[in-house]
Design an enzyme around this catalytic site. Structure first.
Site, PDB file in Angstrom:
ATOM      1  N   ARG A  60      26.591  68.278  17.264  1.00  0.00           N
ATOM      2  CA  ARG A  60      25.424  67.566  17.780  1.00  0.00           C
ATOM      3  C   ARG A  60      25.197  67.881  19.270  1.00  0.00           C
ATOM      4  O   ARG A  60      24.064  68.005  19.739  1.00  0.00           O
ATOM      5  CB  ARG A  60      25.650  66.067  17.558  1.00  0.00           C
ATOM      6  N   ARG A  86      14.528  61.222  16.591  1.00  0.00           N
ATOM      7  CA  ARG A  86      15.898  61.447  17.082  1.00  0.00           C
ATOM      8  C   ARG A  86      16.081  60.735  18.411  1.00  0.00           C
ATOM      9  O   ARG A  86      15.109  60.569  19.164  1.00  0.00           O
ATOM     10  CB  ARG A  86      16.165  62.928  17.329  1.00  0.00           C
ATOM     11  N   LEU A  88      17.490  60.934  22.120  1.00  0.00           N
ATOM     12  CA  LEU A  88      17.759  61.996  23.092  1.00  0.00           C
ATOM     13  C   LEU A  88      19.060  61.730  23.849  1.00  0.00           C
ATOM     14  O   LEU A  88      19.447  60.579  24.039  1.00  0.00           O
ATOM     15  CB  LEU A  88      16.602  62.075  24.098  1.00  0.00           C
ATOM     16  N   ASN A 102       7.268  57.582  24.984  1.00  0.00           N
ATOM     17  CA  ASN A 102       7.382  57.473  23.525  1.00  0.00           C
ATOM     18  C   ASN A 102       6.212  56.647  23.005  1.00  0.00           C
ATOM     19  O   ASN A 102       5.734  55.726  23.661  1.00  0.00           O
ATOM     20  CB  ASN A 102       8.706  56.777  23.174  1.00  0.00           C
ATOM     21  N   HIS A 104       5.039  54.235  19.967  1.00  0.00           N
ATOM     22  CA  HIS A 104       5.673  53.416  18.931  1.00  0.00           C
ATOM     23  C   HIS A 104       4.623  52.516  18.265  1.00  0.00           C
ATOM     24  O   HIS A 104       3.876  51.823  18.964  1.00  0.00           O
ATOM     25  CB  HIS A 104       6.798  52.571  19.532  1.00  0.00           C
ATOM     26  N   ASP A 136      13.941  54.919  28.053  1.00  0.00           N
ATOM     27  CA  ASP A 136      15.193  54.696  28.780  1.00  0.00           C
ATOM     28  C   ASP A 136      16.353  54.944  27.821  1.00  0.00           C
ATOM     29  O   ASP A 136      16.182  55.632  26.816  1.00  0.00           O
ATOM     30  CB  ASP A 136      15.214  53.328  29.472  1.00  0.00           C
ATOM     31  N   ASP A 140      13.411  52.726  21.455  1.00  0.00           N
ATOM     32  CA  ASP A 140      12.156  51.962  21.478  1.00  0.00           C
ATOM     33  C   ASP A 140      12.178  50.886  22.554  1.00  0.00           C
ATOM     34  O   ASP A 140      11.855  49.712  22.329  1.00  0.00           O
ATOM     35  CB  ASP A 140      11.864  51.344  20.091  1.00  0.00           C
TER      36      ASP A 140
HETATM   37  C1  GRF Z   1       3.020  57.383  15.292  1.00  0.00           C
HETATM   38  O1  GRF Z   1       2.468  56.266  14.655  1.00  0.00           O
HETATM   39  C2  GRF Z   1       3.993  56.983  16.351  1.00  0.00           C
HETATM   40  O2  GRF Z   1       3.726  55.731  16.896  1.00  0.00           O
HETATM   41  C3  GRF Z   1       5.292  56.931  15.594  1.00  0.00           C
HETATM   42  O3  GRF Z   1       5.221  57.990  14.708  1.00  0.00           O
HETATM   43  C4  GRF Z   1       3.869  58.230  14.358  1.00  0.00           C
HETATM   44  C5  GRF Z   1       3.614  59.690  14.534  1.00  0.00           C
HETATM   45  O4  GRF Z   1       2.556  60.109  13.740  1.00  0.00           O
HETATM   46  N1  GRF Z   1       6.417  56.996  16.488  1.00  0.00           N
HETATM   47  P1  GRF Z   1       2.022  61.607  13.775  1.00  0.00           P
HETATM   48  O5  GRF Z   1       3.175  62.520  13.364  1.00  0.00           O
HETATM   49  O6  GRF Z   1       1.568  61.883  15.170  1.00  0.00           O
HETATM   50  O7  GRF Z   1       0.914  61.640  12.782  1.00  0.00           O
END
Ligand code: GRF
Length: 196
Positions: A60, A86, A88, A102, A104, A136, A140
């Site tokens: 890894r 993944r 980081l 990120n 989410h 960080d 999430d």
């Molecule tokens: C998004 O909804 C994002 O918030 C989440 O994964 C999804 C990615 O979708 N982390 P895509 O691959 O950009 O269609």
């Protein structure tokens, strides 16, 4: 620079915004941790696309190093995790502090994890949404840059709700990158302050 694991629709929305010069940047490259649709989308748009898959490395640590090296080679101003499934390595997170974000699909800190949309539906919330945050050392988690609510509708499925959330994400992601590129975000005690 965008890291993905899936369909890459957010990456494509960002690439489109760059093409339209809605922000003064380009998607330098796309890296995926697996073979996925998003790689094809990137290639179609002429964006360099790479697969750096953990299974292809003896350990890894080697995978993490390969990832850091590939990203670093592009000297990106902003690194976006857009559905990258993944965690980081800490040196990666530290190297891009303040410009690693990120995406989410929930209103963090509610519903972290890989099944945020399903978890929100299961909890019966009436409003969920999306969060773009600085990364960080926790999953999430990190200073929130942008958030927008999305209403849950009667009869919503994970797919229908996620589609509406993604529509919002596609609008917010270019804005988030622009705020960072234009140095309009200040971090103070773990909280972001965005200049008007
Ligand atoms: C998004 O909804 C994002 O918030 C989440 O994964 C999804 C990615 O979708 N982390 P895509 O691959 O950009 O269609």
């Amino acid at each position: 620079m965008v890291l993905i694991s899936g369909t890459g629709s957010a990456m494509e929305a960002l690439a489109v915004a760059c093409t339209r010069r809605e922000l003064a940047a380009d998607v330098a490259a796309v890296i995926a941790d697996r073979d996925c649709l998003g790689l094809k989308v990137a290639a179609k748009r002429g964006i360099p696309a790479f697969t750096i898959e953990p299974a292809h490395y003896p350990a890894r640590e080697d995978w993490k190093e390969a990832l850091i090296e590939c990203v670093g080679g592009f000297r990106p101003q902003v690194v976006v995790l857009a559905g990258f499934m993944r965690v980081l390595a800490p040196p990666f997170v530290d190297a891009y502090a303040g410009r690693l974000i990120n995406l989410h699909p929930s209103l963090l800190p509610a519903f972290p994890g890989a099944h945020a949309v399903r978890d929100a539906l299961d909890a019966g919330v009436k409003v969920t949404g999306t969060t773009i945050h600085f990364v960080d050392h926790e999953v999430d988690h990190g200073p929130i840059l942008l958030q927008e609510a999305v209403r849950v509708q009667a009869g919503d499925t994970v797919q229908s709700l996620h589609t509406r959330i993604k529509n919002v994400e596609h609008r917010l992601l270019p804005k988030a990158c622009r705020l960072i590129l234009e140095h309009k975000v200040k971090l103070h005690r773990g909280i972001t302050h965005v200049e008007p």
